[in-house]
Design a protein around this motif. Sequence first.
Motif, mmCIF file in Angstrom:
data_model
loop_
_atom_site.group_PDB
_atom_site.id
_atom_site.type_symbol
_atom_site.label_atom_id
_atom_site.label_comp_id
_atom_site.label_asym_id
_atom_site.label_seq_id
_atom_site.Cartn_x
_atom_site.Cartn_y
_atom_site.Cartn_z
ATOM 1 N N SER A 45 0.844 -1.196 0.000
ATOM 2 C CA SER A 45 0.000 0.000 0.000
ATOM 3 C C SER A 45 0.879 1.245 0.000
ATOM 4 O O SER A 45 0.482 2.291 -0.514
ATOM 5 N N SER A 46 2.093 1.138 0.566
ATOM 6 C CA SER A 46 3.049 2.244 0.517
ATOM 7 C C SER A 46 4.452 1.728 0.821
ATOM 8 O O SER A 46 4.621 0.632 1.373
ATOM 9 N N ARG A 47 5.417 2.557 0.459
ATOM 10 C CA ARG A 47 6.827 2.223 0.654
ATOM 11 C C ARG A 47 7.605 3.515 0.761
ATOM 12 O O ARG A 47 7.390 4.453 -0.015
ATOM 13 N N GLU A 48 8.510 3.590 1.743
ATOM 14 C CA GLU A 48 9.392 4.733 1.901
ATOM 15 C C GLU A 48 10.814 4.208 2.055
ATOM 16 O O GLU A 48 11.024 3.194 2.717
#
Length: 99
Positions: A88-91
């Motif tokens: 859903s997200s990645r940093e």
Amino acid sequence: MLPKDAVALVVMMHAKPGQELLLQAELIALVRPTRNENGCLLYDLHRSTDVPGDFLFYEIWASREAHAAHKQTPHFLRWNARKDTLLSSRESTFWKKIA
């Protein structure tokens, strides 16, 4: 003692709902081949104890160039092609040791 050009990379990943176990399996599959790469000094995978769908890679590379070479390996390219269906997200952030 780390090489003078060494960098740490912290990658936080958040699984899409229902994809936690598949994401974990995909990430674990990256560990062994990546640890065997030239320039990979540390490649550790962690799973959050508070949010089961959150994962963290803590990586140390001999240089940014070594990490760039990693991104061209077959195992990374396979992961890169699949990640959008699982995350859903990645940093990610590179770090330089100062002390």
